[in-house]
Every structure is written in C-alpha cells, then in structure tokens.
Design an enzyme around this catalytic site. Sequence first.
Site, short mmCIF file in Angstrom:
data_model
loop_
_atom_site.label_atom_id
_atom_site.label_comp_id
_atom_site.label_asym_id
_atom_site.label_seq_id
_atom_site.Cartn_x
_atom_site.Cartn_y
_atom_site.Cartn_z
N VAL A 299 -3.62 -5.47 10.12
CA VAL A 299 -2.66 -4.58 9.26
C VAL A 299 -3.67 -3.93 8.27
O VAL A 299 -3.85 -4.93 7.23
CB VAL A 299 -1.28 -4.97 8.82
CG1 VAL A 299 -0.78 -4.14 8.01
CG2 VAL A 299 -0.30 -5.63 9.74
N TYR B 97 4.86 -12.16 5.74
CA TYR B 97 3.94 -11.63 5.01
C TYR B 97 3.42 -12.60 4.24
O TYR B 97 4.27 -12.96 3.02
CB TYR B 97 4.47 -10.22 4.11
CG TYR B 97 3.12 -9.54 3.72
CD1 TYR B 97 1.94 -9.96 3.68
CD2 TYR B 97 3.52 -8.57 2.86
CE1 TYR B 97 0.82 -9.24 3.17
CE2 TYR B 97 2.37 -7.72 2.24
CZ TYR B 97 1.15 -8.07 2.29
OH TYR B 97 0.06 -7.34 1.57
N THR C 192 0.74 -1.29 0.09
CA THR C 192 0.21 0.02 0.20
C THR C 192 0.80 1.40 0.03
O THR C 192 0.46 2.39 -0.52
CB THR C 192 -0.98 0.04 1.27
OG1 THR C 192 -1.73 -1.21 1.09
CG2 THR C 192 -1.98 1.13 1.20
N LYS D 21 1.62 -11.21 8.94
CA LYS D 21 0.30 -10.50 8.25
C LYS D 21 -0.06 -11.52 7.47
O LYS D 21 0.51 -12.02 6.19
CB LYS D 21 0.99 -9.34 7.54
CG LYS D 21 -0.15 -8.44 6.72
CD LYS D 21 0.49 -7.42 5.93
CE LYS D 21 -0.95 -6.81 5.10
NZ LYS D 21 -0.17 -5.64 4.44
#
Length: 299
Positions: free
Chosen positions: A209, A141, A53, A169
């Site tokens: 998150v 992640y 992002t 995540k």
Amino acid sequence: MTSTRKPPPFGRTLCAMITPFTETGALDLDGARRLAAHLVAEGCDGLVLNGTTGESPTTTDEEKTRLVAAVREAVGDRAALVAGVGSADTRHTVRLALAAHKAGADGVLVVTPYYSRPPQEAVAAHFRQVADASELPVMLYDIPGRTGTRIEPETLIRLAEHPRIVAVKDCSYDFLGTQKVLAQTGLAYYAGCDEHVLALYAVGAAGCVSTVANAVPAHIAAIPAAFDAGDTARARRLQLAAVPLTEAMTGAGLPGTVTAKALLARLGLPAGPVRAPLLPAGPGTTDALLARYEALRAA
C-alpha cells in the site's frame, strides 16, 4: 523461474490515494475520479481511500462515503477499493464500515484505536467487533508510530482465525515479528512503508500500500511484477532507484500527504491544498520533490 503465491485479496499494488480538494478546500470529487482513473491506468491494482494519506482525520463521514462512491464510479471493476474506516471509537468505526460497504468498497482498512492506548485484549475485541458487523473483508493497519499501540504478533495470529480478517497493512518496523505472523497464518501482508516493498514481498507478502505510487504508480507496480517474473535483479534495481524519491516523500520530516499533494500539483494532476493542521510544502521542498521525480523517470 517465476514465483508462485496465493492470489492477493485486493491486488498486488495498492496506492494510498490522496483526497483531492478544490482551491477553497472542498472535496473535489471530479478530481478524485480523474486521479483514481489515472492511477489504475498506470498499474495500480487497488486504491486505499480515506487513509492517513487521504487526510481521514479532517474529512467528514459524509465526505468519506461520497469519495468511495465517486471512485467506484470512475474505476468500475478495474481495481479493488479498500476504504479506511478506523477511528478511536469502535461504534463509529462500525458505522463507517457499513457506510463504506454501501458506497461500493471491496474491503475496509481498520487502524488500531489511537490515543486511548487499549491493551491487546481490547485491541483484538475492537477488530473482531468491526469484522463481525461488516460484510467486507478487513485489512488491519499496524502503525504504532501514529497510534501509540502495536498490534502484537501474537494478537495478529489470534485475529487471523476470524474469517473476515484477511490482511495487514504493515508499518510496524518489526521485520522479525512480521515474518513470525507470515509463517503462522494465512494473512495477506501489504508493505505500508515504501522502503520495505521488495523486502517484505521477498518473504511472502501480498504486495504494498504505497504513498509514493501517487506520483510513480507504474514504477512501484513494476517492483513486485519483476520479482514474480523471476527477475530479482531488476526488482532490486527498481526498489533502489526509488530511494531518493521515497526519502523525499516519506522520510524528510513532512507527512506523505503534504509531499504527494505538492508533487501531484506540479505534475498537473488533481491534488489541491491540505487541510489544517497540515501546512503545504514550500517552494524549495516542492522543487526538490520534482527534481527527484524527474531523475527517477529518467533512470
């Protein structure tokens, strides 16, 4: 009755913060400071910088380091900073992790190496090398939809033995696999998909998150807070109320970076353009985003 769980390593509600740029496309450090301070004041316990992002594929190593340092200056010790350092090259990832530590990060987010599609033993070796080299705690992640490679539950269970690998995540869309790892390890799981915030939290996750938190940080933070307070009905209402905006920001075919920046710009918050190859959201899309934002605020 309130819920009890182990204190999360990076806080409960983390925002996957966009990286503000100036109108000419340069890094906007003043805007980053202002946006970070706003997000923390509105309820974010931590910020994830230089993630997807945050347009990490199109920011330089120097820009990544400067961003961490600027946000650290802006928020002080009021929030945890987790710096995205993932790349397809283990040596490069290690260098980014060391630079993030020096710039003031509290932890690093390391994505599965992409494009080369390494087998699981190589995936595990990559993460261990980064964790060995860094003095910071590591959040793995797992997002196979972007990287092409899953961190399999069995691999996560083995990696949990490393003292600096502390969190995940989770964008795996494998709820059964996630529960398997939660049941067998002490890894702190963070929902990386906004539609899963409450569902994952209810089975023992540490938090989230969130991309949507760029626009409505207080609302996202209120979901796990309500659950912890024992008001599960309110947590459910908050989660479901966010569905239209979540769908518009993350499920309508545009990257969350594009939609978040379009909405933040309409709200008068620092954002700026996206960098190529991304293209900005059109006026119709932005109007729809603003309408769903306003409906959620009025709910």
